[in-house]
Design an enzyme around this catalytic site. Structure first.
Site, mmCIF file in Angstrom:
data_model
loop_
_atom_site.group_PDB
_atom_site.id
_atom_site.type_symbol
_atom_site.label_atom_id
_atom_site.label_comp_id
_atom_site.label_asym_id
_atom_site.label_seq_id
_atom_site.Cartn_x
_atom_site.Cartn_y
_atom_site.Cartn_z
ATOM 1 N N LYS A 35 -21.109 15.373 -41.882
ATOM 2 C CA LYS A 35 -22.312 14.588 -41.563
ATOM 3 C C LYS A 35 -22.312 14.215 -40.073
ATOM 4 O O LYS A 35 -21.284 14.356 -39.390
ATOM 5 C CB LYS A 35 -22.345 13.333 -42.443
ATOM 6 N N TYR A 244 -20.138 -2.696 -10.593
ATOM 7 C CA TYR A 244 -21.127 -3.747 -10.838
ATOM 8 C C TYR A 244 -20.456 -5.093 -11.083
ATOM 9 O O TYR A 244 -19.451 -5.181 -11.813
ATOM 10 C CB TYR A 244 -21.942 -3.419 -12.091
HETATM 11 C C1 LIG Z 1 -18.341 9.634 -44.782
HETATM 12 C C2 LIG Z 1 -17.998 9.822 -46.219
HETATM 13 C C3 LIG Z 1 -16.869 10.559 -46.595
HETATM 14 C C4 LIG Z 1 -15.817 10.984 -45.601
HETATM 15 O O1 LIG Z 1 -15.044 9.856 -45.289
HETATM 16 P P1 LIG Z 1 -13.801 9.903 -44.284
HETATM 17 O O2 LIG Z 1 -13.267 8.519 -44.331
HETATM 18 O O3 LIG Z 1 -14.391 10.252 -42.959
HETATM 19 O O4 LIG Z 1 -12.860 10.913 -44.756
HETATM 20 C C5 LIG Z 1 -16.697 10.852 -47.932
HETATM 21 N N1 LIG Z 1 -17.573 10.395 -48.871
HETATM 22 C C6 LIG Z 1 -18.648 9.649 -48.546
HETATM 23 C C7 LIG Z 1 -19.544 9.178 -49.618
HETATM 24 C C8 LIG Z 1 -18.893 9.315 -47.216
HETATM 25 O O5 LIG Z 1 -19.937 8.568 -46.906
#
Ligand SMILES: *Cc1c(COP(=O)(O)O)cnc(C)c1O
Length: 347
Positions: A35, A244
Site C-alpha cells: 500500500k 532560519y
Molecule cells: C498496513 C497493514 C499491514 C502491514 O503491516 P506491517 O506492520 O507494515 O507489516 C497488514 N495488514 C493490514 C490490515 C494493514 O493495514
C-alpha cells in the site's frame, strides 16, 4: 545533479520477504503489503521484485492502488483491498479483478448486488476498532457469507510490536473463535504478528514494514539509502549563525556544508537538533533549522570536502531517524518526497 538520491535495494527487499516467509511453515502463504506506493518506495518496482521472488498475494489499502498493481503485474497475482468495496469502486474491482476485504454488512450487500460471484474476503474487527465487521454482525451474517465462498477471512493486531501485550492473545483467541471450523483461509498477522510465532500465522501472512527494512523486524536488511549532494561549503566564525531563525550559533570557527534536500523531501524539521548525516562512518551534525530544500551540516572535522552526505544508510536507518522525529519508521518511509531521484538496485 543536485537532487537528493534515494537508492532502493530490491535485493534487500526480496531477502526480507524470503526471511519473513521462512519464519512461518510452508503451509502458510506469505503475502506482501504494498500500500501507499509500496511504503513510499515506488510500487511498480517493489511489486515486480516481490512477484519475481514468488509473492502471489498482494495487499493494498484502496482500490486505486490495486488498479496500479494490476497494471504492473498483470492478471496472475491476487490483489486484496483493505478498504473493501466502497461506493464508486465497483468498476475497478470488477474490471481489474481486485478482491475487496469486506468490512461491514453494508459493504457485503453492495458487493453481492453489484458484482455477484466476484471473489471477496471478509475483514473482522477483533478489538482494534479500526476496520472490519464487529463480531456480532459477523455472527449474524456468517452463514449467508459462507454460502458466497469468501476467499479469505482476516483481522489485524493492534499491539503486535509489543510481544508481551495482553491484547495479542485476546485478539488471537477471538479470531480463532470467529473463524474456527469454517474451512476458509485465515490471516491475522502483519510483520509484528509473524514474529509472535506460529500460533499467529494461520494460512496467509501480510508483512509490510519488515519487507522495507523496518522494526519490529530487527534482523531486516536495510532497503533504503538517502544521499544528499553538497551544493556549497563555507567557513564561518565564532558568533555567526546558520539557517532560519538563527537557532544555531557557532562557538568557534566552523565549516558548514549546505546539502540539497529538506523537509520537502520528507526530512522532518524536528529531527534537526538530534541528527547527523554521515561522511562514510563519520557523523556530521545538522546545524540550524532544516529548510524546505537544504540543510546546513557541520563538516569542520572532516579532512576532505565530501561530494555528498548520507542521511539514511547502513550507518543510520529509518528507525533511528524515526526516533529522532518522535515517530515510527513507517512514517519516515512514506514521507519520502516526490522530488527525490529514485534509483533501484536490482534484486
Ligand atoms: C498496513 C497493514 C499491514 C502491514 O503491516 P506491517 O506492520 O507494515 O507489516 C497488514 N495488514 C493490514 C490490515 C494493514 O493495514
Amino acid at each position: 545533479m543536485s537532487t537528493a538520491r534515494l537508492t532502493v535495494d530490491l535485493g534487500a527487499l526480496v531477502a526480507n520477504w524470503r526471511a519473513l516467509d521462512a519464519a512461518s511453515s510452508s503451509a502458510t502463504e506469505t503475502g506482501a503489503v504494498i500500500k501507499a506506493n509500496g511504503y513510499g518506495l515506488g510500487v511498480e518496482h517493489v511489486a515486480r521484485a516481490l512477484a519475481k521472488a514468488g509473492a502471489r498475494k498482494f495487499f493494498v489499502a484502496v482500490a486505486e492502488e490495486g488498479a496500479a498493481v494490476r497494471e504492473t503485474l498483470g492478471p496472475e497475482v491476487e490483489i486484496n483491498v483493505f478498504a473493501g468495496h466502497m461506493r464508486g469502486d465497483t468498476d475497478m474491482i470488477g474490471d481489474l479483478n481486485l478482491r475487496p476485504m469486506i468490512n461491514s454488512v453494508d459493504q457485503m450487500l453492495r458487493h453481492v448486488e453489484a458484482l455477484p460471484g466476484h471473489p471477496f474476503g471478509i475483514q473482522l474487527d477483533t478489538g482494534m476498532n479500526r476496520l472490519g465487521m464487529e463480531p456480532a454482525d459477523w455472527l449474524a451474517v456468517r452463514d449467508t457469507a459462507l454460502e458466497l465462498s469468501p476467499t479469505l477471512i482476516m483481522s489485524h493486531l493492534a499491539c503486535a510490536d509489543e510481544p508481551d501485550h495482553a491484547m495479542n492473545t485476546r485478539q488471537l483467541r477471538l479470531f480463532k473463535e470467529l473463524t474456527a471450523g469454517l474451512g476458509v483461509p485465515c490471516s491475522l498477522s502483519a510483520t509484528g504478528g509473524i514474529l509472535l510465532g506460529p500460533e499467529y500465522h494461520f494460512d496467509v501472512t501480510r508483512p509490510g514494514i519488515g519487507l522495507y527494512g523496518g522494526l519490529p523486524f530487527e534482523e531486516a536488511a536495510p532497503v533504503v539509502r538517502l544521499d544528499l549532494p553538497v551544493i556549497q561549503v563555507r567557513e564561518i566564525q565564532a558568533g555567526e549563525s546558520v539557517g532560519y531563525g538563527n537557532t544555531w550559533v557557532a562557538n568557534d570557527r566552523a565549516i558548514i556544508a549546505t546539502v540539497s534536500g529538506g523537509y520537502a523531501e520528507g526530512i522532518h524539521r524536528i529531527i534537526g537538533p538530534k541528527t547527523s548525516l554521515y561522511a562514510g562512518d563519520i557523523p556530521c551534525p545538522i546545524r540550524g533549522r532544516i529548510s524546505m530544500d537544504s540543510i546546513g551540516v557541520d563538516i569542520t572535522h572532516l579532512t576532505e570536502e565530501p561530494q555528498g552526505l548520507t542521511l539514511l544508510g547502513p550507518q543510520q536507518g529509518i528507525d533511528l531517524i524515526a526516533d529522532n522525529a518522535g515517530t515510527i519508521g513507517y512514517e519516515v518511509l512514506t514521507s519520502l518526497g516526490e522530488r527525490l531521484t529514485r534509483r533501484y538496485k536490482p534484486a
